[in-house]
Design an enzyme around this catalytic site. Structure first.
Site, PDB file in Angstrom:
ATOM      1  CB  THR A 226      -1.004  -0.107   1.169  1.00  0.00           C
ATOM      2  OG1 THR A 226      -1.847  -1.230   0.897  1.00  0.00           O
ATOM      3  CG2 THR A 226      -1.898   1.092   1.349  1.00  0.00           C
ATOM      4  CG  HIS A 227       4.518   0.980   1.087  1.00  0.00           C
ATOM      5  ND1 HIS A 227       5.573   0.157   1.418  1.00  0.00           N
ATOM      6  CD2 HIS A 227       3.663   0.917   2.128  1.00  0.00           C
ATOM      7  CE1 HIS A 227       5.362  -0.369   2.625  1.00  0.00           C
ATOM      8  NE2 HIS A 227       4.208   0.075   3.068  1.00  0.00           N
ATOM      9  CG  ASN A 228      -0.479   3.057  -3.770  1.00  0.00           C
ATOM     10  OD1 ASN A 228      -0.797   2.658  -2.659  1.00  0.00           O
ATOM     11  ND2 ASN A 228      -0.786   2.395  -4.857  1.00  0.00           N
TER      12      ASN A 228
END
Lengths: 217, 570
Positions: free
Chosen positions: B499-501
């Site tokens: 979830t590291h956009n």
């Protein structure tokens, strides 16, 4: 080191029951159908048992209640894809773009189970639940490999859904109707949900009798 | 006609880590702040039934409801973007505390190299090392400038850790000692040392011991229950905005939180923000909240989308490479892993979101890239986060995925597969960006944000390199039948990766190459601050939250200064 919050949260230590076998005539009122008809239920029960069969390790998905679990899930939000984006337009996409169909999980199961029955009749002239285990495996493999050509749904997509929901039925908290008596967890020495592992985190493998969410209410 | 409320000093859009930090710092200094959160209120008592893998990990109970709003995705400009109809590659947070409620708590500082990536890469390897399409840039700030803010975020959250020999210099030790070590973490550390690498305990927001932070907030120690990522913490041990910064802001009496308040536009006139327009989701009413200063803290997608919907800043145009809003979307290359089968069994059911050992010998520019076809690298770690049974059924590669043999193998290996993973950095490319989708809409009829992104040769090379390094460590640990990445393949949106956009409203040295300055103040609109990983011009080989937290503290300082003097801060 353990604060007041912990003392408050930790349930009183009690000897966990050694997964008692329920009395033969004890009623489990959860084991009835919310969505499937009886034929659909029997096909699902036979299929989940082939995906996760009974063996020397312990019960299979059928005894664990995975088919009841799937029935109950399809009756609710998940079956309706209530929290998925289901707005049109619908286009066939690239594989990298994920599921793009307009059908919801309950419709996919409805069609998929019927197609399992059709394929079994065509190939063996029998209903899926009446087939020998090897024949049932051959039917499921044909779906898994898309050897069954369907126009409405993806055969392999349905198989994957069946497989993943079987594992959910085997290993989710018993509150959902599967993982009967936490036997799914017991087989793989999973302690279910414990409040704390501070006493064993630095230690070698430790078998801990499982607890369910019911123990924390 | 929207109902117009009385003006406030500051309105914050989204109350997660960034929103909570800024609210606490501003209200402590006497500013009146309104926090608009589209999700619901959250309290620790919500999580007493949190150890439920189905509800939280498989049914995404704490995540954004995709039926109302999602993103669309295409791998190239040549194909039609389609909606992410179900969760997969990443998870979107919602509700008070945002994704700060269900994170793992691995809290790193980006490397000094990250902030000067273009100049340092060119200096060491020459200009030709960077492909023309790779749009990396210096961040307009140095590690040393950001260090005091990292320190502040770590003190607020009580990070448990120990010195990492290959990271930037620290002004203070970690506030709490490292987490406990499991037998397999010791195996990883021994193996790494044998290979002449530099292992250290992963810095953790899970708390190794009870801790009282500088704001006077006390939290209990982590119990290693094995339910962190995708779950809320029933002990309040995991640092989360709801149990750290939000109560501090509330105590001042200057912070008003309105939940179920979905901000749809930032209002502006004559180059200045005048407030926001939001919908009260409980009544459907449209409400205008005027403010002197507007702060958008919606991580990446919401920040970028709000700028585009509100027509603020110049949208990025990939064909000319001009404009900035939506530029430099990047991600995380997470598949460069290895796993091995072991004779012994381990307590893999236990763990914590940031329990693990890591090393940075192959991260940033800590190793020589002269003969490598990529830049940067990634953190390598063995983490023990709790192997919950629905999602973790490792079997040997040749084993079937269902049936008798699957069952036997999955039970046999349930507690004896150890993995070593990498968090590969992600470089921006000219043709990777965010813009508004021309077709698909949210529940209000506003366009969804569209991602155009795929893995590049940089990512393929990096993933394979890191996977090989991971495999060497697993082998040194004594693993058998080692499984590792063969080929990265295309980016796909169906498998959970990270979830590291990052990116979309990026920071930089000047308005020509960035949307915000190093106080995350919009160059084009001085009373608008846009805070989140949206500001990252590229993503490092680490979890982003530590750097988001540091930037949020710096932004708060900038807003206080701005509230007195006005004007651009840089």
């Amino acid at each position: 080191m353990l604060g007041g919050v912990l003392g408050y949260l930790l349930p009183k230590q009690k000897t966990p029951p050694a997964a008692p076998a329920p009395a033969q005539n004890e009623n489990n009122y959860n084991q009835a159908l919310m969505f499937f008809n009886q034929e659909q239920y029997r096909i699902t029960e036979a299929a989940v048992e082939r995906i996760f069969p009974a063996d020397d390790n312990g019960p299979g998905a059928k005894e664990l209640g995975a088919a009841f679990f799937i029935d109950h899930q399809l009756a609710g939000d998940w079956g309706f894809n209530a929290r998925d984006y289901m707005q049109p337009p619908f286009y066939v996409g690239e594989k990298t773009q994920g599921y793009q169909g307009r059908l919801r999980r309950r419709e996919i199961f409805y069609i998929g189970l019927r197609e399992i029955q059709n394929y079994s009749q065509k190939k063996y002239q029998k209903d899926f639940p009446s087939l020998a285990p090897e024949e049932q495996d051959a039917v499921l493999t044909a779906f898994q490999n898309d050897d069954v050509k369907l126009t409405t749904i993806s055969a392999s997509g349905f198989f994957n859904l069946l497989r993943s929901s079987t594992l959910e039925g085997v290993y989710s908290d018993p509150l959902y109707g599967g993982n009967k008596n936490m036997q799914g967890w017991t087989m793989r020495q999973y302690p279910g949900n414990q409040m704390a592992y501070t006493n064993i985190i630095e230690k070698n493998f430790t078998v801990i009798p499982p607890k369910s969410l019911k123990d924390h209410l | 006609m929207a109902k117009k409320l009385p003006k406030t000093d500051v309105v914050i859009i989204g109350v997660g880590w960034a929103g909570g930090i800024i609210a606490s710092e501003l209200t402590k200094k006497g500013l009146s702040v309104v926090g608009l959160e589209r999700g619901k209120e959250r309290v620790t008592e919500d999580y007493y039934m949190a150890h439920d893998e189905l509800r939280y990990a498989l049914r995404y109970d704490l995540m954004q409801d995709l039926s109302k709003e999602t993103i669309t995705f295409r791998s190239t400009e040549k194909i039609r973007a389609l909606p992410m109809r179900q969760y997969g590659s990443f998870l979107l947070g919602e509700g008070l505390g945002g994704a700060g409620v269900h994170w793992n708590g691995q809290t790193f500082r980006f490397l000094p190299y990250d902030f000067k990536i273009r100049s340092m890469t060119e200096e060491r390897y020459g200009k030709d090392k960077i492909p023309p399409e790779m749009t990396i840039q210096d961040w307009g700030i140095t590690y040393d400038q950001l260090e005091p803010y990292f320190d502040k975020f770590e003190k607020t959250t009580g990070i448990s850790g120990e010195e990492n020999p290959l990271a930037g210099k620290r002004s203070n030790p970690y506030p709490t000692p490292p987490m406990l070590h499991t037998p397999s973490m010791k195996m990883f550390a021994d193996a790494a040392k044998n290979l002449k690498l530099n292992p250290y305990t992963v810095p953790s927001a899970n708390l190794s011991e009870s801790y009282t932070n500088p704001d006077g907030i006390s939290r209990a120690a982590c119990q290693y229950c094995g339910y962190c990522e995708r779950f809320g913490c029933e002990y309040g041990a995991k640092a989360d905005p709801v149990v750290t910064v939000i109560p501090v802001a509330k105590k001042t009496g200057k912070f008003e939180i309105r939940t179920h308040s979905y901000v749809r536009r930032i209002l502006h006139k004559g180059g200045k923000a005048t407030g926001v327009m939001y919908t009260d989701l409980t009544t459907g009413e449209e409400i205008e909240q005027p403010a002197d200063i507007v702060v958008s803290t919606g991580y990446v997608f919401n920040n970028t989308r709000l700028m585009l919907l509100s027509k603020i800043g110049k949208p990025y145009d990939s064909s000319s490479g001009t404009g900035v809003i939506g530029k430099n979307y990047a991600y995380q290359v997470i598949k460069g892993n290895a796993a091995g089968f072991f004779e012994d069994k381990f307590n893999l059911f236990a763990g914590a979101g940031s329990l693990g050992m890591g090393l940075d010998d192959f991260n940033g520019d800590n190793f020589d890239h002269s003969d490598l076809k990529f830049i940067h690298g990634g953190n390598i770690a063995h983490t023990i986060t709790g192997q919950r049974p629905i999602q973790n059924n490792p079997v040997p590669e040749e084993s079937p995925r269902w049936g008798k043999e699957f069952k036997a193998n999955s039970l046999k290996y349930a507690n004896s597969v150890l993995s070593v993973g990498s968090q590969g950095s992600s470089m921006p490319f000219r043709h990777h960006y965010l813009d508004l989708d021309p077709t698909y809409k949210d529940a209000f009829g506003d366009p969804l944000i569209r991602i155009t992104f795929d893995f590049e040769e940089q990512d393929r090379q990096l993933a394979r390199y890191l996977s090989d390094r991971c495999a060497e460590i697993v082998q040194e640990m004594g693993g058998q039948n080692i499984m590792k990445l063969k080929e990265l393949g295309p980016y796909e949106i169906t498998t959970y990766q990270s979830t590291h956009n990052t990116g979309g409203v990026i920071m930089g040295e000047n308005p020509g190459n960035s949307a915000v300055n190093n106080y995350l103040q919009m160059w084009d609109m001085e009373n608008l601050f846009v805070v989140g990983a949206s500001a990252f011009p590229h993503n490092s080989g680490y979890n982003p939250t530590g750097t988001v937290g540091a930037l949020a503290y710096r932004t708060a300082e900038g807003i206080l200064e701005y509230s007195k003097k006005g004007g651009l801060l840089v």
